[in-house]
Design a protein around this motif. Structure first.
Motif, mmCIF file in Angstrom:
data_model
loop_
_atom_site.group_PDB
_atom_site.id
_atom_site.type_symbol
_atom_site.label_atom_id
_atom_site.label_comp_id
_atom_site.label_asym_id
_atom_site.label_seq_id
_atom_site.Cartn_x
_atom_site.Cartn_y
_atom_site.Cartn_z
ATOM 1 N N THR A 447 90.040 -17.649 -50.124
ATOM 2 C CA THR A 447 89.152 -18.366 -51.310
ATOM 3 C C THR A 447 90.075 -18.845 -52.402
ATOM 4 N N GLN A 448 90.997 -17.931 -52.522
ATOM 5 C CA GLN A 448 92.036 -17.638 -53.181
ATOM 6 C C GLN A 448 93.443 -17.706 -52.609
ATOM 7 N N VAL A 449 94.538 -18.217 -53.144
ATOM 8 C CA VAL A 449 95.995 -19.269 -53.403
ATOM 9 C C VAL A 449 96.619 -18.513 -54.756
ATOM 10 N N LEU A 450 98.037 -17.957 -54.560
ATOM 11 C CA LEU A 450 98.864 -18.215 -55.432
ATOM 12 C C LEU A 450 99.909 -19.071 -54.896
ATOM 13 N N CYS A 467 92.049 -27.128 -54.192
ATOM 14 C CA CYS A 467 91.469 -27.180 -55.142
ATOM 15 C C CYS A 467 90.154 -28.687 -55.000
ATOM 16 N N GLN A 468 90.275 -29.107 -54.041
ATOM 17 C CA GLN A 468 88.834 -30.568 -53.720
ATOM 18 C C GLN A 468 88.434 -29.199 -52.838
ATOM 19 N N ARG A 469 88.481 -28.652 -52.190
ATOM 20 C CA ARG A 469 87.988 -27.891 -51.182
ATOM 21 C C ARG A 469 87.752 -26.042 -51.499
ATOM 22 N N GLY A 470 87.673 -26.366 -53.247
ATOM 23 C CA GLY A 470 86.836 -25.213 -53.703
ATOM 24 C C GLY A 470 87.417 -24.004 -53.901
ATOM 25 N N ILE A 471 88.746 -23.823 -53.209
ATOM 26 C CA ILE A 471 90.057 -23.077 -53.193
ATOM 27 C C ILE A 471 90.763 -22.890 -54.943
ATOM 28 N N GLN A 472 90.473 -21.388 -55.194
ATOM 29 C CA GLN A 472 91.198 -21.238 -56.476
ATOM 30 C C GLN A 472 92.170 -21.431 -56.271
ATOM 31 N N ARG A 491 90.210 -35.079 -62.491
ATOM 32 C CA ARG A 491 89.638 -34.659 -61.874
ATOM 33 C C ARG A 491 88.912 -33.302 -62.577
ATOM 34 N N SER A 492 87.610 -33.515 -62.124
ATOM 35 C CA SER A 492 87.317 -31.881 -61.809
ATOM 36 C C SER A 492 87.570 -30.615 -61.302
ATOM 37 N N ASP A 493 88.626 -31.449 -60.463
ATOM 38 C CA ASP A 493 88.376 -30.067 -58.840
ATOM 39 C C ASP A 493 89.997 -29.189 -60.091
ATOM 40 N N SER A 504 97.902 -10.586 -57.085
ATOM 41 C CA SER A 504 97.120 -9.462 -56.118
ATOM 42 C C SER A 504 96.406 -9.948 -54.507
ATOM 43 N N ILE A 505 96.791 -11.992 -54.991
ATOM 44 C CA ILE A 505 96.086 -12.141 -54.172
ATOM 45 C C ILE A 505 97.282 -12.467 -52.748
ATOM 46 N N LYS A 506 96.221 -12.731 -51.597
ATOM 47 C CA LYS A 506 97.641 -12.592 -50.606
ATOM 48 C C LYS A 506 97.572 -13.504 -49.394
ATOM 49 N N THR A 507 97.698 -14.204 -50.162
ATOM 50 C CA THR A 507 98.124 -15.791 -49.922
ATOM 51 C C THR A 507 98.621 -16.957 -50.260
#
Length: 622
Positions: A447-450, A467-472, A491-493, A504-507
């Motif tokens: 759900t999150q990537v860095l 971002c368009q897929r809703g992933i932060q 864009r609102s994305d 701490s994000i693991k991806t």
């Protein structure tokens, strides 16, 4: 391996693996010590080691020449390619040099008259030539026919015939037992000249070189003997074979048994009737015109060894630094000088996929040169020449690999399209497929990537799609955050793009410019997914490193016998695959500059053509 291996199939030093060369060390050290310290001036024995080195270098030169010529296609004999199994089978081609070296050292110590040889004797040369033309050629012919008897063929000689399409080193790929019989044959002239007192160091070295030349030449998959030689001296056809002559032996099996002189095939009626036709057709064959060209370049100074034209076995494994390459720095420097002097793009590989003819061209420039401002003009000139050459040859698609598509260098290839607006060859930077490969490498549960590293065309597109897929997407660098946010426009994305100093994000999505201190901040179990064509340095053993954007090639892709840089076997970078798919689909637009093809369309087309995504080993953890 033969279909039913017999006794003495394996070499005695096989358990030593890559350390097998140490068996020569005692002999070499003893000879050098005797010559330099004990003042035993036996020059002929001292020269044994240089002769072995010369034979190894000579064989390698034939390998490189053969692979270059077969990649270009002119005078090629057989269209079929070779695969990794043949490369692996033929990786021990230097075993026969070790074997010959041991016997030469033993012979110089034990055979009367085999040491302290003069440098030259004409009578010994004449005697060697006569014995080879008579007994050696005659005995070899019948030994070869005997080896094709089903009992010996299944246990020994079938190992050699496993290679239908031959390379120079195929000539010496035999079981140990066969090499014993071959050395016994080739030793006849040498032993005879020694016992008659007519031997010389030059004669023995020259005879071994003659055997290597004829062996290597006869197993090339291209014809190189000009027809005018046989026109000037017609009897030569009985005294010297050609690559096409011996090629028929590997495809027909029951004809053309002779060693180097076809006269015995004529005498005993085993001459293949199509020999002359194949020879003339091969000579007339023009250079192959490819449909797709992938344009790459050298990376590090020792990357020359990893090219298909370099060391065959090394080219068949992913590129990585090896300690023993440092010992070859004189050769490395020489190759660098050669590429600088040659200064032209050259063909390194050919493949076939369905009806498409594929080639890989390499620009003789290294990574470091792409980072020098004063080198960019000459690099762009070489790329432009390659584009125009591809246009002249009717190439459908030219894909830009590695740094040949740099933004600062040529705006992702757009420079050439703008300069030549009527260009029929489509220039493809492969960015859309690279983006698709990255997106499909991200664990489904993420759900999150860095993002860390330089901002590129691919990086911007990946971040936008996530971002368009809703992933932060978290970006620790404020400058990178501003650049990405600006590229999003209104864009609102962009609300899913956040500035965060948390590691701490693991991806992680990592591009060029990833720093060591950044990797050290990553949490245990972090998955690093590269965005560029260069993999990050693997500093963390407690983390996971995915491949650069790439796809596994389908089984129908032919003549794949080398690895693309640091990728595993039969895996191709997304940028290279994109060019192939572009040609297969017949798309009539360029993909370069700041434009990008439809990501989903390119990805689906790649899958439909048989290319497969690479599995993420840690998928279940995210």
């Amino acid at each position: 391996m033969a279909s039913r291996p017999g006794i003495l199939t394996d070499w005695p030093w096989k358990p030593l693996g890559s350390l097998k060369h140490v068996i020569l060390v005692p002999w070499v050290v003893q000879n050098i010590y005797s010559f330099m310290v004990k003042d035993e001036k036996d020059l002929s024995s001292f020269l044994i080691f240089p002769i072995l080195l010369w034979r190894a270098l000579h064989n390698q030169l034939w390998i490189s020449l053969s692979r270059y010529r077969t990649a270009k296609g002119n005078n090629r004999i057989i269209d079929r390619g070779i695969e990794f199994d043949q490369v692996d089978r033929e990786s021990s081609w230097d075993d026969q040099i070790l074997f010959n070296g041991i016997l030469m050292y033993v012979g110089s110590k034990t055979i009367p008259g085999a040491s302290h040889l003069p440098m030259w004797r004409l009578d010994g040369v004449i005697l060697t030539a006569l014995i080879h033309m008579g007994p050696v050629e005659f005995l070899y012919y019948w030994l070869h026919r005997l080896l094709h008897h089903h009992y010996l063929y299944s246990r020994y000689h079938s190992h050699h015939h496993s290679s239908i399409v031959t390379e120079p080193i195929t000539s010496v790929i035999h079981p140990f037992a066969e090499h014993i019989s071959y050395f016994a044959l080739f030793a006849i002239p040498m032993i005879t000249t020694i016992t008659t007192g007519t031997a010389s160091a030059t004669c023995i070295a020259g005879y071994l070189t003659y055997i290597d030349v004829m062996n290597n030449m006869g197993h090339c998959n291209f014809e190189l003997i000009p027809k005018w030689l046989f026109t000037i001296f017609p009897p030569l056809k009985y005294l010297m074979y050609t690559p096409s002559f011996h090629s028929l032996h590997h495809t027909q099996f029951r004809t053309n048994y002779s060693l180097f002189m076809p006269i015995y095939d004529y005498i005993y009626g085993t001459m293949d009737t199509s020999s002359d036709t194949l020879y003339e057709n091969s000579l007339r064959r023009p250079e192959e015109a490819p449909d797709v060209v992938h344009l790459t370049h050298l990376t590090t100074p020792d990357s020359i060894y990893h090219l298909r034209l370099g060391l065959a076995h090394m080219a068949s494994t992913p590129q990585k630094s090896k300690w023993y390459l440092w010992l070859m720095w004189p050769v490395t420097m020489w190759t660098m000088m050669l590429t600088w002097i040659y200064g032209r793009t050259f063909v390194v590989e050919r493949n076939r996929f369905h009806k498409l003819r594929l080639q890989t061209w390499t620009i003789p420039k290294y990574n470091v040169q792409y980072n020098l401002q004063w080198q960019k003009g000459s690099i762009n000139a070489l790329i432009e020449e390659a584009v125009l050459e591809a246009e002249e040859k009717g190439v459908k698609v030219l894909s830009l690999g590695l740094l040949n598509q740099g933004e600062d260098l040529n705006r992702y290839g757009e420079l050439y399209v703008q300069k030549y607006p009527r260009l029929k060859t489509k220039v493809v930077d492969g960015s859309s497929l690279a983006v698709a490969a990255v997106l499909n490498s991200i664990p489904k549960a993420a759900t999150q990537v860095l993002h860390r590293g330089n901002i590129s065309k691919v990086a911007s597109a990946v971040v936008l799609n996530l971002c368009q897929r809703g992933i932060q997407v978290a970006v620790p660098s404020e400058d990178d955050y501003k650049k990405l946010k600006k590229s999003f426009g209104i864009r609102s994305d962009r609300n899913n793009l956040i500035l965060s100093k948390s590691y701490s994000i693991k991806t992680w999505l990592v591009g060029d410019g990833l720093k060591e201190e950044d990797q050290k901040k990553a949490a245990e179990g972090t998955l690093f997914i590269p965005l560029s064509q260069f993999p990050p340095k693997k500093l963390r053993r407690d983390c996971f490193y995915h491949s650069i954007p790439a796809m596994a090639a389908p089984a129908s892709l032919e003549n794949v016998d080398s690895c693309e840089n640091w990728l595993p076997r039969r895996v191709m970078s997304a940028w290279r695959v994109a060019g192939i798919v572009h040609a297969l689909e017949g798309w009539d637009e360029h993909e370069c500059g700041y434009t990008m093809s439809d990501i989903d369309k390119v990805w689906q087309a790649s899958l439909q053509r048989g290319f497969k995504p690479l599995a993420v080993a840690t998928h279940s953890k995210f």
